[in-house]
Motif scaffolding. Sequence first.
Motif, PDB file in Angstrom:
ATOM      1  N   LYS A   1       0.796  -1.234   0.000  1.00 48.27           N
ATOM      2  CA  LYS A   1       0.000   0.000   0.000  1.00 48.27           C
ATOM      3  C   LYS A   1       0.828   1.284   0.000  1.00 48.27           C
ATOM      4  CE  LYS A   1      -3.956  -2.254   0.410  1.00 48.27           C
ATOM      5  NZ  LYS A   1      -3.466  -3.646   0.502  1.00 48.27           N
TER       6      LYS A   1
ATOM      7  N   LYS B   1       1.077   2.549  -8.496  1.00 52.54           N
ATOM      8  CA  LYS B   1      -0.303   2.086  -8.588  1.00 52.54           C
ATOM      9  C   LYS B   1      -0.415   0.877  -9.514  1.00 52.54           C
ATOM     10  CE  LYS B   1      -1.783   6.118 -10.067  1.00 52.54           C
ATOM     11  NZ  LYS B   1      -0.558   6.918 -10.052  1.00 52.54           N
ATOM     12  N   SER B   2      -1.541   0.244  -9.467  1.00 51.43           N
ATOM     13  CA  SER B   2      -1.796  -0.903 -10.344  1.00 51.43           C
ATOM     14  C   SER B   2      -1.712  -0.507 -11.809  1.00 51.43           C
ATOM     15  CB  SER B   2      -3.163  -1.506 -10.032  1.00 51.43           C
ATOM     16  OG  SER B   2      -4.190  -0.539 -10.163  1.00 51.43           O
ATOM     17  N   SER B   3      -2.041   0.736 -12.112  1.00 50.63           N
ATOM     18  CA  SER B   3      -1.946   1.208 -13.498  1.00 50.63           C
ATOM     19  C   SER B   3      -0.498   1.201 -13.981  1.00 50.63           C
ATOM     20  CB  SER B   3      -2.549   2.607 -13.633  1.00 50.63           C
ATOM     21  OG  SER B   3      -1.934   3.516 -12.735  1.00 50.63           O
TER      22      SER B   3
ATOM     23  N   THR C   1      -7.403  -3.297 -13.592  1.00 42.98           N
ATOM     24  CA  THR C   1      -6.979  -2.533 -12.413  1.00 42.98           C
ATOM     25  C   THR C   1      -8.220  -2.030 -11.670  1.00 42.98           C
ATOM     26  OG1 THR C   1      -6.793  -0.559 -13.814  1.00 42.98           O
ATOM     27  CG2 THR C   1      -4.785  -1.844 -13.450  1.00 42.98           C
TER      28      THR C   1
ATOM     29  N   ASP D   1      -8.708  -1.385  -8.606  1.00 41.70           N
ATOM     30  CA  ASP D   1      -8.374  -0.303  -7.675  1.00 41.70           C
ATOM     31  C   ASP D   1      -6.875  -0.062  -7.760  1.00 41.70           C
ATOM     32  OD1 ASP D   1      -6.924  -1.937  -5.620  1.00 41.70           O
ATOM     33  OD2 ASP D   1      -8.902  -2.817  -5.301  1.00 41.70           O
ATOM     34  N   GLU D   2      -6.370   0.909  -7.035  1.00 39.10           N
ATOM     35  CA  GLU D   2      -4.981   1.327  -7.177  1.00 39.10           C
ATOM     36  C   GLU D   2      -3.970   0.296  -6.684  1.00 39.10           C
ATOM     37  OE1 GLU D   2      -4.369   5.156  -5.445  1.00 39.10           O
ATOM     38  OE2 GLU D   2      -5.328   6.217  -7.117  1.00 39.10           O
ATOM     39  N   HIS D   3      -4.431  -0.686  -5.920  1.00 39.53           N
ATOM     40  CA  HIS D   3      -3.497  -1.665  -5.352  1.00 39.53           C
ATOM     41  C   HIS D   3      -3.788  -3.090  -5.797  1.00 39.53           C
ATOM     42  CE1 HIS D   3      -3.343   1.797  -2.476  1.00 39.53           C
ATOM     43  NE2 HIS D   3      -2.057   1.625  -2.707  1.00 39.53           N
TER      44      HIS D   3
END
Length: 525
Positions: free
Chosen positions: A98, A109-111, A138, A140-142
């Motif tokens: 995180k 981030k996941s992106s 993706t 969410d961000e994680h």
Amino acid sequence: MIKHIFKTLLVSVSLLLTSISTSFAEEPKRGGTLVASMGSNPRHLNPAVQSGIVTGFPGSQLFATPIRYDNNWDPQPYLAESWEISDGGKTVKLNLVKDAVFHDGVPIKSSDVKFSLETIQKNHPFKTMFAPVESVETPDEHTAILKLSSPHPALMLAMSSQLMSIIPEHVYGDGQDPKKHPQNSNNVVGSGPFKLVEFKSGEHVILERFDDFFIKGRPYLDKMVIKIIKDPAARTIALENGELDFHAFENIARNIVRLKKNDNLTVTSKGYAAIGPIDWLAFNTKDGKTADVNVRRAIAHAIDRNFILKAIMLGVADEARTGIHPGSPYYEANVEPYDLDIDKANKILDDAGYAKGSDGMRFGLTVDFGWPGLKPNAEYTKAALKKIGIDVTVRPSADFPTWAKTVSNHNFDLTWDTVFNWGDPVIGVHRTYQSSNIKKGVIWSNTQQYSNPKVDAILEKAGVENDMAKRKALYSEFQKMIVADLPVYWTNTLPYHTIYNKKVGNPPMGIWATSSPMDMTYIKD
């Protein structure tokens, strides 16, 4: 899926216990500078678009990967704190830590994972690593969810080492060619334990601790100075007199033997199992005399592997009998060894109709070599094959690109080469033997022009088999088939060694050597 979630929890606990046991054995000291070296100059420092161990050494310090591996070939959490595999291996969910940030402070981030994987797919030379990955979701961000067209057991290894560096989309997504991006070498914005101070081509790479690295308290070192020293003799002297603390991927046998005598140094071959370097004599299986398997088998029986191991490699290399490295869990040692047998070699050629002329020779061949270190092998081949009536001409190349052009365009009879497994057979082994990979002008493809439909079929099955026992059995069968066909005669592992001063604590001894992060390495008191 529950089974896989439980497994990832065990993996996390395993990493914790490993760290605890390390600190109990000897408490790592924080601080200090490690002075290391590498033997050639990296083109740049971004492993996402460039293969090679000289990019991998600094690149693995500058960029993190989703997972890392221990020395037992077990995956461990890294940028991904856990993962879940479902849908028969066609869905892989990565749960990212995180609090990870890039070196410029921007959150990872996941992106960025999605962008990195897509960049690697488009630009990295190892196309098989992520070929089955069709998309990355993706939610969410994680969380990054990899969707595959088929099971891909090579995926875990491909997400480690230098093979899946997580690069920042906010830097590399600016429309420039990632292979030529200026921030591959200068002002590098990475995700790993160290950040770049300076890369001076031909001289050094200087790295310093990234204080906001996502594993708290690491790295232990303040700084790494990686000197680029191409002269093996100069490296050896620098290690002996203490100017260098550390050098990996040393393969000059006489220098390894010499350095083993120094009481201040540790010299070890541990840590290269996934790199998987093998020396071999490759045959042109389509054109000329070597298109006949009888000729190839006779040559194998005329070359004394033990002579190469003892006289050329000075006892610092291991025997290799197949195209899979003996350090791999897939290696099959129970194959035809092609022991030295001059009488048998001569009989094979006699029976195949290759009569000796009045000068005692049957026919002529050329032998090339891809690396200067393989020149003794080529010269030995000339002497060895004379005993069975083959007149060999050693054909040196002006430089490596010249050799690569000659071999990749199939203009050779025999050539000595060193080729890497790169962890999983899908990544570094299939490329040599699949008929679909006969690509003119592409070095380290199937330059032997070897074609066997049964081998193609078994590699296709092994490449998607998730059951380890079944996969081992398939690769065992594969190795026995190629040993019979002999598109390549394998002799030994390249004798890669790591040399380090005894003041260096916890040097990288896992399966990837310095193509892995050195966040746990430290300098003792």
